[in-house]
Design an enzyme around this catalytic site. Sequence first.
Site, PDB file in Angstrom:
ATOM      1  N   GLU A   1     -21.300  -5.541   6.173  1.00 19.59           N
ATOM      2  CA  GLU A   1     -20.446  -5.196   7.299  1.00 19.59           C
ATOM      3  C   GLU A   1     -19.774  -6.474   7.788  1.00 19.59           C
ATOM      4  OE1 GLU A   1     -22.641  -3.149  10.317  1.00 19.59           O
ATOM      5  OE2 GLU A   1     -22.772  -1.295   9.160  1.00 19.59           O
TER       6      GLU A   1
ATOM      7  N   ASP B   1     -20.856  -5.155  22.306  1.00 21.78           N
ATOM      8  CA  ASP B   1     -21.597  -6.259  21.718  1.00 21.78           C
ATOM      9  C   ASP B   1     -22.237  -7.138  22.774  1.00 21.78           C
ATOM     10  OD1 ASP B   1     -21.040  -5.803  18.918  1.00 21.78           O
ATOM     11  OD2 ASP B   1     -18.965  -6.313  19.394  1.00 21.78           O
TER      12      ASP B   1
END
Length: 274
Positions: free
Chosen positions: A49, A60
Amino acid sequence: MSRIQATFQRLAAQQRKALIPFVHAGDPYPETTVELMLAMAEAGADVIELGVPFSDPMADGPVIQRAAERALLHGIGLPQVLDYVRAFRAGNADTPVVLMGYANPIERYGQQRFVTDAKAAGVDGVLVVDYPPEECEAFAALMREVEMDPIFLLAPTSSDERMARIGKIASGYVYYVSLKGVTGAGHLDTAAVAEVIPRIRKHVSVPVGVGFGIRDAATAQAVGAVSDAVVIGSRLVQLLEAQPRDNVASTAAAFMAEIRAALDKIQVPASTRR
């Protein structure tokens, strides 16, 4: 069949679990990204990824936010990310690459143009954190037309209805976010993960990967025992951000090899082989 689907079929036949590391394109140094990707694949990563930098990564935590900020300071955007994938493909034709990020860069680039250029570069799947499934069926269809996989997130708060909706349009794998909150937050409860995976599989036919909170070989092995794949992001990015340029690839490779060895010790019961 996409490269991701072929990879999971091969792993299932081998009774092995997938290892999926996440790194941010252009971080910690732009010139090390391709070398880093190649080293991880060589050390046992089954899918990579690759994060697309964005200025407002709301899902995040601080570790991934710092990575995005560093990459943006180096001028890394979606065109440069596609360049990294092209360069990676020159040295590795087999390991799937999934771009992970947010809708804004894709919308600015243009969905059709993005799908065309991503496919040409060698991208195999796309996970867009803020594309809800009910709003991106057309985008998912564009990807499936060129054998790219639209990958979606599931969370502890996902309803059966949401799981079923995602199950209808997801391909490649789904990514179960094992913790509430942002990346890198909280303590992983492997027992809770084990309880929810069967529920997910009632609605989703593709493999289930689990991420958030996997920081070492022991937790990777515990999660891999009940899922099809483990995704490691924050811990890997944290390891790499402290490294000098010359140590980035070797540090990632050593970490991947440790996790790979732990996953390969898992005994897969016949009733759960996929």
